[in-house]
Design a protein around this motif. Structure first.
Motif, PDB file in Angstrom:
ATOM      1  N   VAL A 385      44.122  33.053  21.430  1.00 15.09           N
ATOM      2  CA  VAL A 385      44.848  34.434  21.247  1.00 15.09           C
ATOM      3  C   VAL A 385      44.574  35.080  22.358  1.00 15.09           C
ATOM      4  CG1 VAL A 385      45.006  36.222  19.639  1.00 15.09           C
ATOM      5  CG2 VAL A 385      44.896  34.102  18.745  1.00 15.09           C
ATOM      6  N   GLU A 386      43.451  35.461  22.952  1.00 17.17           N
ATOM      7  CA  GLU A 386      43.200  36.242  23.809  1.00 17.17           C
ATOM      8  C   GLU A 386      43.790  36.137  25.132  1.00 17.17           C
ATOM      9  OE1 GLU A 386      38.686  38.367  22.376  1.00 17.17           O
ATOM     10  OE2 GLU A 386      38.982  36.767  23.769  1.00 17.17           O
ATOM     11  N   LEU A 387      43.731  34.808  25.479  1.00 14.85           N
ATOM     12  CA  LEU A 387      44.202  34.300  26.711  1.00 14.85           C
ATOM     13  C   LEU A 387      45.553  34.443  26.702  1.00 14.85           C
ATOM     14  CD1 LEU A 387      43.495  33.292  29.603  1.00 14.85           C
ATOM     15  CD2 LEU A 387      43.629  30.703  28.695  1.00 14.85           C
ATOM     16  N   GLN A 388      46.434  34.107  25.376  1.00 11.73           N
ATOM     17  CA  GLN A 388      47.552  34.193  25.203  1.00 11.73           C
ATOM     18  C   GLN A 388      48.297  35.798  25.619  1.00 11.73           C
ATOM     19  OE1 GLN A 388      49.216  33.627  21.268  1.00 11.73           O
ATOM     20  NE2 GLN A 388      50.689  31.896  22.103  1.00 11.73           N
ATOM     21  N   GLN A 389      47.346  36.842  24.977  1.00 14.47           N
ATOM     22  CA  GLN A 389      47.634  38.100  25.172  1.00 14.47           C
ATOM     23  C   GLN A 389      47.616  38.415  26.677  1.00 14.47           C
ATOM     24  OE1 GLN A 389      44.670  39.843  22.349  1.00 14.47           O
ATOM     25  NE2 GLN A 389      46.485  41.286  22.063  1.00 14.47           N
ATOM     26  N   VAL A 390      46.627  37.777  27.319  1.00 13.69           N
ATOM     27  CA  VAL A 390      46.335  38.073  28.821  1.00 13.69           C
ATOM     28  C   VAL A 390      47.755  37.741  29.500  1.00 13.69           C
ATOM     29  CG1 VAL A 390      45.302  37.612  30.920  1.00 13.69           C
ATOM     30  CG2 VAL A 390      43.863  38.061  28.936  1.00 13.69           C
ATOM     31  N   PHE A 391      48.087  36.460  29.667  1.00 14.90           N
ATOM     32  CA  PHE A 391      49.158  35.864  30.169  1.00 14.90           C
ATOM     33  C   PHE A 391      50.430  36.621  29.954  1.00 14.90           C
ATOM     34  CE2 PHE A 391      46.522  32.240  31.406  1.00 14.90           C
ATOM     35  CZ  PHE A 391      46.790  32.135  32.842  1.00 14.90           C
ATOM     36  N   VAL A 462      44.515  43.881  28.534  1.00 19.52           N
ATOM     37  CA  VAL A 462      44.240  42.797  29.299  1.00 19.52           C
ATOM     38  C   VAL A 462      42.862  42.970  30.123  1.00 19.52           C
ATOM     39  CG1 VAL A 462      44.729  41.694  31.592  1.00 19.52           C
ATOM     40  CG2 VAL A 462      46.582  42.089  29.706  1.00 19.52           C
ATOM     41  N   LYS A 463      42.594  44.064  30.572  1.00 18.18           N
ATOM     42  CA  LYS A 463      41.413  44.311  31.201  1.00 18.18           C
ATOM     43  C   LYS A 463      40.319  44.153  30.230  1.00 18.18           C
ATOM     44  CE  LYS A 463      38.932  47.821  33.859  1.00 18.18           C
ATOM     45  NZ  LYS A 463      38.635  47.262  35.233  1.00 18.18           N
ATOM     46  N   LYS A 464      40.280  44.689  29.269  1.00 12.53           N
ATOM     47  CA  LYS A 464      39.279  44.785  28.043  1.00 12.53           C
ATOM     48  C   LYS A 464      38.970  43.283  27.694  1.00 12.53           C
ATOM     49  CE  LYS A 464      37.632  47.024  23.857  1.00 12.53           C
ATOM     50  NZ  LYS A 464      37.663  47.928  22.870  1.00 12.53           N
ATOM     51  N   ILE A 465      39.998  42.582  27.411  1.00 12.44           N
ATOM     52  CA  ILE A 465      39.753  41.148  27.154  1.00 12.44           C
ATOM     53  C   ILE A 465      38.880  40.383  28.070  1.00 12.44           C
ATOM     54  CG2 ILE A 465      40.873  39.043  26.658  1.00 12.44           C
ATOM     55  CD1 ILE A 465      42.915  40.550  25.270  1.00 12.44           C
ATOM     56  N   ARG A 469      34.720  39.069  28.305  1.00  7.38           N
ATOM     57  CA  ARG A 469      34.434  37.668  28.523  1.00  7.38           C
ATOM     58  C   ARG A 469      33.612  37.532  29.646  1.00  7.38           C
ATOM     59  NH1 ARG A 469      36.680  34.717  24.415  1.00  7.38           N
ATOM     60  NH2 ARG A 469      35.409  32.931  25.323  1.00  7.38           N
ATOM     61  N   GLY A 470      33.350  38.497  30.630  1.00  9.94           N
ATOM     62  CA  GLY A 470      32.621  38.216  31.714  1.00  9.94           C
ATOM     63  C   GLY A 470      33.320  38.028  32.965  1.00  9.94           C
ATOM     64  N   GLY A 471      34.843  38.214  32.812  1.00 11.14           N
ATOM     65  CA  GLY A 471      35.413  38.002  34.119  1.00 11.14           C
ATOM     66  C   GLY A 471      35.840  39.247  34.692  1.00 11.14           C
ATOM     67  N   THR A 472      36.553  39.239  35.752  1.00  8.05           N
ATOM     68  CA  THR A 472      37.248  40.390  36.629  1.00  8.05           C
ATOM     69  C   THR A 472      38.715  40.376  36.702  1.00  8.05           C
ATOM     70  OG1 THR A 472      36.766  39.219  38.702  1.00  8.05           O
ATOM     71  CG2 THR A 472      35.033  40.646  37.574  1.00  8.05           C
ATOM     72  N   ILE A 473      39.469  41.450  36.827  1.00  7.34           N
ATOM     73  CA  ILE A 473      40.748  41.399  37.121  1.00  7.34           C
ATOM     74  C   ILE A 473      41.128  42.398  38.127  1.00  7.34           C
ATOM     75  CG2 ILE A 473      41.329  43.097  35.334  1.00  7.34           C
ATOM     76  CD1 ILE A 473      43.958  41.626  34.998  1.00  7.34           C
ATOM     77  N   LYS A 474      42.036  42.232  39.094  1.00 11.09           N
ATOM     78  CA  LYS A 474      42.335  43.003  40.123  1.00 11.09           C
ATOM     79  C   LYS A 474      43.782  43.003  40.524  1.00 11.09           C
ATOM     80  CE  LYS A 474      40.888  39.932  43.716  1.00 11.09           C
ATOM     81  NZ  LYS A 474      39.883  39.750  44.863  1.00 11.09           N
TER      82      LYS A 474
END
Length: 497
Positions: A385-391, A462-465, A469-474
């Motif tokens: 569900v989380e990765l689905q929200q991101v994409f 997206v940023k919070k998800i 999980r320990g990742g980054t977004i830019k």
């Protein structure tokens, strides 16, 4: 007893044992050295005694040869030995200074030798010299004035007596040396045995004490590790029992207090979360109810007025319903953002290729937009569900904010050392650099809300998800050249409980 005291006591005990070993070895080595020195001295004594005895025999042999032949060549060993004998007697007496009985025998031998030389050897040699000078060196010993001393074996009796003294002297030395040799062998054996025994005992005690301290410390530390592990899995009420009353006990008490504090804090937090959930539910319900009422009222006005409703009033009512839907979407977005990480989502393996097909099908992009995917995408670990929200948010934003009715969106992937890296690229209007950080802030939008319908919550979600999980977004973008959103999805799933 404190742990420090136990460690110090063990160190003192081991140090004492090794000191004892050193002292015992030192004393045993002194005994070995003493016996070795005595044996060495005894060997020197017997060598000196043998040398002295050979010198006396040389004098006797040389004298006899001269008396028989009148040839002074035979006197060379006599005079050579005579030169050595005083020094040999002096050395032997020096070696016998601590042995009065043996010293007495040496002096008796010295007196006999002096007597033999002065009253026998020198006298006969002198008479033989006179005989040689007279021109008749072969008359025989019996023709000498004191030749009877040889015939009646007076000289032989003196030399025989010296041999008796030498034999007694050497016999005693050999006996003493044998005794000392036995003592030396015994002391060496004792040194080896005692030293080995004490060393083994010291090492065994040291190992036993080290094992005891290691078990004492490691066992209790293992309990603390287990406590920390149970706390990390949510067992906050667990405690450690430790009545040793030492430094580790105080650490245990601190961990127990920490566990109690965490339990209290978590309990309070859970209570607050429940209150917040209830509050969010009530607020959303209470806010949505009047919003639905406003929408219904606007429709009733349209229905009641029918064709009599002026065009500008109809436009106002439509605008009102648009605002109501925006408000409802905003409330839903805020609730979704608040609930990230607070709901227990099912974790598993996610086929990213299949997931993107589902997202694209759900978004149903307009006719002029094409979304390009790689031939192969990985299977990752996480909550679907989380990765689905991101994409879904990234792809919908790329379509929503595009400045044309047609466009291309490309999804790429590369494997990093400890994460998967995904990028969503579009050929839209791009984003000015000054807005690259602001777009991830709640309620921030780059266009007027009336121009593009948006709540300003999507990228914040997206940023919070991703960061949870320990990742980054830019984002990397230049105005007029499209935008690329790049995020990482760690290989290992973090524990979000």
């Amino acid at each position: 007893m404190n742990l420090t005291t136990k460690l110090f006591a063990g160190f003192v005990l081991i140090s004492f044992l090794f000191t004892t070993v050193a002292i015992v070895n030192y004393r045993l080595s002194e005994d070995v050295i003493s016996n070795s020195a005595f044996v060495s001295d005894s060997q020197n004594i017997t060598r000196t005694s043998a040398s002295l005895q050979r010198s006396i025999i040389d004098m006797e042999t040389g004298m006899r040869g001269y008396l028989l032949t009148g040839n002074r060549t035979f006197l060379e060993p006599y005079f050579s030995a005579a030169a050595l004998i005083p020094g040999q007697f002096t050395l032997l007496k020096k070696l016998m200074k601590d042995k009065p009985e043996q010293l007495k025998r040496v002096k008796e031998i010295e007196d006999l030798h002096q007597k033999w030389r002065e009253e026998f050897a020198e006298l006969l040699i002198s008479e033989k010299d006179k005989e040689n000078k007279s021109g008749d060196p072969y008359r025989g010993i019996n023709k000498l004035e004191h030749g009877f001393l040889v015939l009646n074996e007076e000289g032989k009796r003196i030399t025989d007596q010296m041999r008796v003294y030498f034999k007694a002297f050497n016999t005693i030395e050999y006996q003493v040396r044998e005794t000392r040799n036995d003592r030396l062998t015994e002391s060496i054996a004792n040194t080896r045995q005692i030293s080995t025994t004490l060393t083994v005992i010291s090492v065994m005690l040291g190992l036993a004490w080290a094992y005891y301290i290691t078990r004492l410390i490691s066992g209790r530390i293992l309990k603390m590790v287990n406590l920390a592990d149970r706390i990390s899995h949510g067992e906050y009420k667990t405690q450690i029992e430790d009545d040793a009353n030492d430094e580790l006990t105080r650490l245990t008490e601190s961990l127990n207090r920490m566990s109690t504090t965490i339990d209290t804090t978590i309990t309070e937090l859970e209570s607050k979360n429940k209150e917040l959930d209830q509050f969010a539910y009530v607020v959303s319900h209470d806010l949505k109810a009047p919003l639905r009422g406003i929408e219904n009222a606007s429709r009733w006005v349209e229905e009641d007025m029918g064709k009599e409703l002026p065009a500008h009033i109809r436009e106002y009512l439509l605008m009102m319903r648009v605002r109501v839907h925006r408000m409802e979407n905003l409330i839903n977005g805020i609730l979704a953002l608040a609930r990230i990480g607070r709901s227990h989502l099912e974790e598993g393996m996610i086929d990213v290729q299949a997931l993107l097909f589902e997202v694209i099908d759900m978004l149903n992009p307009p006719q002029g937009f094409k979304i390009h995917l790689p031939d192969r995408l990985p299977v990752v670990e996480g909550a679907k569900v989380e990765l689905q929200q991101v994409f879904s948010n990234l792809l919908s934003n790329a379509i929503k904010y595009h400045h044309h009715t047609t466009g291309n969106i490309t999804v790429t992937h590369q494997r990093l050392e400890d994460a998967h890296e995904f990028s969503v690229m579009d050929d839209g209007p791009g984003i000015e650099e000054e807005y690259h950080d602001r777009i991830f802030v709640l309620f921030q939008t780059l266009q007027e809300r009336d121009a593009v319908e948006s709540t300003g919550v999507g990228l914040a979600i997206v940023k919070k998800i991703i960061e949870r999980r320990g990742g980054t977004i830019k984002v990397s973008s230049t105005l007029g050249q499209g935008a690329t959103f790049t995020f990482t999805w760690p290989l290992l799933t973090l524990d979000h409980t």
